[in-house]
Motif scaffolding. Structure first.
Motif, PDB file in Angstrom:
ATOM      1  N   ILE A  22       0.831  -1.206   0.000  1.00  0.00           N
ATOM      2  CA  ILE A  22       0.000   0.000   0.000  1.00  0.00           C
ATOM      3  C   ILE A  22       0.860   1.248   0.000  1.00  0.00           C
ATOM      4  N   LEU A  23       0.232   2.343  -0.381  1.00  0.00           N
ATOM      5  CA  LEU A  23       0.865   3.664  -0.279  1.00  0.00           C
ATOM      6  C   LEU A  23      -0.019   4.505   0.634  1.00  0.00           C
ATOM      7  N   VAL A  24       0.610   5.375   1.399  1.00  0.00           N
ATOM      8  CA  VAL A  24      -0.153   6.248   2.297  1.00  0.00           C
ATOM      9  C   VAL A  24       0.076   7.690   1.865  1.00  0.00           C
ATOM     10  N   SER A  25      -0.980   8.470   1.941  1.00  0.00           N
ATOM     11  CA  SER A  25      -0.877   9.843   1.461  1.00  0.00           C
ATOM     12  C   SER A  25      -1.743  10.750   2.316  1.00  0.00           C
ATOM     13  N   ILE A  53      -6.281  12.961   9.347  1.00  0.00           N
ATOM     14  CA  ILE A  53      -6.372  11.576   8.885  1.00  0.00           C
ATOM     15  C   ILE A  53      -5.457  11.411   7.685  1.00  0.00           C
ATOM     16  N   LEU A  54      -5.092  10.161   7.416  1.00  0.00           N
ATOM     17  CA  LEU A  54      -4.307   9.863   6.215  1.00  0.00           C
ATOM     18  C   LEU A  54      -5.112   8.921   5.318  1.00  0.00           C
ATOM     19  N   LEU A  55      -4.726   8.865   4.078  1.00  0.00           N
ATOM     20  CA  LEU A  55      -5.457   8.040   3.111  1.00  0.00           C
ATOM     21  C   LEU A  55      -4.568   6.912   2.609  1.00  0.00           C
ATOM     22  N   LEU A  79      -8.095   3.149  -1.180  1.00  0.00           N
ATOM     23  CA  LEU A  79      -8.626   2.004  -0.453  1.00  0.00           C
ATOM     24  C   LEU A  79      -9.406   2.418   0.792  1.00  0.00           C
ATOM     25  N   GLY A  80      -8.906   3.398   1.502  1.00  0.00           N
ATOM     26  CA  GLY A  80      -9.576   3.780   2.745  1.00  0.00           C
ATOM     27  C   GLY A  80      -8.792   4.816   3.509  1.00  0.00           C
ATOM     28  N   GLU A  81      -9.126   4.950   4.793  1.00  0.00           N
ATOM     29  CA  GLU A  81      -8.531   5.997   5.629  1.00  0.00           C
ATOM     30  C   GLU A  81      -7.818   5.409   6.834  1.00  0.00           C
TER      31      GLU A  81
END
Lengths: 323, 320
Positions: free
Chosen positions: A178-181, A265-267, A276-278
């Protein structure tokens, strides 16, 4: 200092017939002088009215060595601030500086400084302008947060927050890549859809986290200036650190932690970039418990030096700027 | 011959009744379901869903004409207002209503005041002809529209610009812009039009505005951080405020004078929409995430029934 205007010599009143000039000379002079004084005071009043009616201008500086999404994000923030400003007689401008030219920033009445720079350059900038809010828009270094510089405000999350989001996601969903942004162009919740739509329409490209950070820094400052005229940068900095309740279109009222980090929050997206989600991840952390995402405390040596912080009404504390 | 006369008399009476200025209310409650693209029709006596009307893409705002003959639904993805007969439930016509019409209010003169979410505008339409009367630039993400009972003032909230824009009718001039808390969503006037109450979702506040000075005279902050207040209503005696508490899943009852909390009423999940019966005895809530409607008895301030409707119920209007 305004120059005193030169009073023109008294002239006979046009309606006085010439035959009466000598006898009524003194009266005429007073009458004319009165008219000139009236005209003069009207002129001054008109001038004052004009300057009062001119919108109040607030200037932002953006320091970046790249012409990229941070700049367009900040520009989006400026255009939205100006839309609000139309109703309030206020206007906002943005000026860009390369990191080598930050000396030019001094004395130009900027309300705040935005920085899209590597960590050491952001640090230098914050130290060079201790009375201004310096927004860190791109450097994720944990150490930058633990330094707890009083005027450094981190809009982009820290590496620790990204790691926390990844860890929570993997706890719930297994070891998928996954990647987080901090932002995603397909995010639609909490009016994100509206912001993404506006940005895309204005700049013809999707909004990423760098653009969002640029937008957020401008918007939170202009939101404050809409309510409080005081453009003194030190006052703006204090307000941002203590009174913030910012709607960054991520669904919660955002404010800065004691270390200067914006809580948010991050995504989470998959490796193809699909949302995908938070995080905080439901089921792993309590809903909206953004403090589960990696809080960094101030480094020890600094804590020893700091004076006692005064409590603020809602319990958040801020470090006092060093003098 | 007698039959002919009887028939004529009946016929005349029938025509007379048809020609009445307004029809008897249907005693129905209409709810827009944002994600199932339909409207649930609830029988006001049995409190059961008796019909469902398909109304186009992303229906949200809903309202009735002053004479009760027409039901209006904003289908925002269709950029249109759908006009439905509240008796037969048939679609009568529709008209284009600017970009992304979300919420609207119906003026006593029959015109519709719409907030166009995407466009930073409020637009006014004559629903009889579908003609746009005027466009008024407001702030970003306009949402809530409230009209004073005498029709002289309209409030439009702009969610991203954090303002209440006060529009004077019929001049359609903005006379004031009141800065409120972050993300103002809805507003309501008192009967005299001298006060308005507005909710701000992100700052979690309800503010009372004096509509003569346009100053905020009182406010309250909802302690629950997850509560994102949306719709707000005044009780019939104007002593109480009912506030939809969003994700706190409660309706908050406040004292309209002191703005203090009197009671929390637990309802379904993510409560946004509120409507009150004419007699003031019932409040209906739309609970988006749980897909249902709660019926509150305002005498005791308790939920007397929960009615399952469609997906993500948003707006609600009562025809009584």
């Amino acid at each position: 200092m305004k120059e005193e205007p030169v009073m023109p010599p008294a002239t006979p009143h046009p309606s006085s017939p010439p035959g009466h000039l000598c006898r009524a000379g003194k009266t005429v002079k007073i009458a004319v002088a009165r008219r000139i004084l009236l005209a003069f005071s009207l002129f001054i009043t008109a001038g004052l009215q004009y300057s009062l009616a001119a919108p109040q201008t607030y200037r932002f500086a953006l320091v970046t060595d790249r012409q990229d999404d941070v700049m367009s994000g900040a520009e989006q923030g400026i255009s939205e601030a100006n839309l609000q400003g139309r109703f309030l007689d206020k206007q906002y401008t943005l000026s860009r500086y390369a990191s080598a030219d930050t000396g030019d920033i001094s004395g130009r009445d900027y309300v705040a400084i935005l920085a899209a720079l590597p960590a050491r350059k952001v640090l230098a900038l914050a130290k060079a302008f201790p009375d201004h809010a310096v927004f860190n828009l791109t450097a994720k270094s944990n150490k930058l947060r633990t330094l707890c510089l009083p005027n450094l405000l981190h809009v982009i999350p820290s590496d620790k927050m990204y790691a926390g989001a990844r860890r929570q996601w993997h706890e719930k969903h297994g070891k998928a890549t996954i990647l987080v942004s901090a932002w995603h162009p397909d995010f639609v919740k909490f009016a994100a859809r509206d912001l993404n739509k506006r940005y895309k329409a204005a700049f013809n490209k999707p909004m990423d986290e760098r653009a969002w950070a640029g937008w957020a820094a401008v918007k939170m400052t202009s939101d404050h200036l809409a309510r409080d005229d005081d453009d003194n940068p030190a006052a703006v900095l204090t307000a941002l650190k203590t009174g913030l309740a910012f709607d960054g279109q991520k669904g919660l009222s955002m404010y800065f932690r004691g270390n200067g980090q914006l809580r948010q929050i991050l995504l989470v997206e998959d490796k193809s970039g699909e949302l995908l989600g938070e995080a905080p991840v439901r089921g792993v952390a309590a809903p909206n418990d953004v403090d589960s995402l990696g809080v960094l405390s101030c480094a020890r040596e600094r804590q020893r030096d700091q004076r006692v912080r005064p409590p603020v009404p809602d319990g958040r504390t801020i470090p006092i700027p060093r003098r | 011959m007698k039959r002919l006369i009887c028939g004529c008399v009946f016929g005349a009476l029938f025509v007379l009744l048809l020609g009445q200025a307004s029809i008897a209310a249907t005693n129905r409650i209409f709810v827009t379901n944002e994600r199932s693209n339909n409207v649930s029709v609830i029988n006001g006596s049995t409190l059961e869903v008796e019909a469902t009307i398909n109304v186009g893409d992303r229906p949200r705002g809903i309202g009735l004409s002053p004479d009760g003959k027409e039901l209006y639904i904003a289908a925002s993805e269709d950029d249109a207002i759908k006009v439905v007969d509240p008796v037969s439930l048939k679609l009568l016509r529709e008209f284009k209503a600017g970009s992304d019409p979300e919420a609207f209010a119906v003026h006593p003169n029959g015109n519709i005041y719409i907030s166009n979410e995407d466009d930073a505008k409020a637009t006014v339409y004559d629903p009889a002809t579908g003609r746009q009367i005027i466009e008024i630039p407001v702030g970003l993400e306009p949402e809530g529209v409230a009209i004073s009972p005498d029709g002289t003032q309209v409030i439009v909230t702009s969610e991203s610009t954090n303002m209440l824009h006060v529009i004077q009718v019929p001049e359609h001039r903005i006379v004031a812009n009141v800065l409120v808390g972050a993300r103002p969503r809805a507003a309501v006037f008192n009967r005299a039009g001298t006060l308005a109450f507005a909710t701000s979702e992100i700052s979690g506040e309800v503010k009372k505005v004096d509509m003569r000075s346009y100053k905020i005279v009182a406010k309250t902050k909802i302690a629950d951080d997850t509560a994102k207040p949306k719709d707000v209503l005044l009780s019939k005696d104007e002593q109480r405020l009912y506030v939809a508490g969003g994700r706190s899943n409660q309706v908050l009852v406040l004292d309209a004078d002191s703005m203090e909390l009197i009671k929390n009423i637990p309802v379904g999940k993510r409560v946004w929409g509120l409507a009150m019966s004419k007699d003031g005895e019932r409040v209906f809530t739309t609970n988006g995430v749980s897909g249902d409607v709660s019926v509150i008895d305002t005498g005791k301030n308790v939920v007397i029934k929960t009615i399952t409707v469609g997906k993500f119920p948003w707006g609600v209007v009562i025809d009584d």
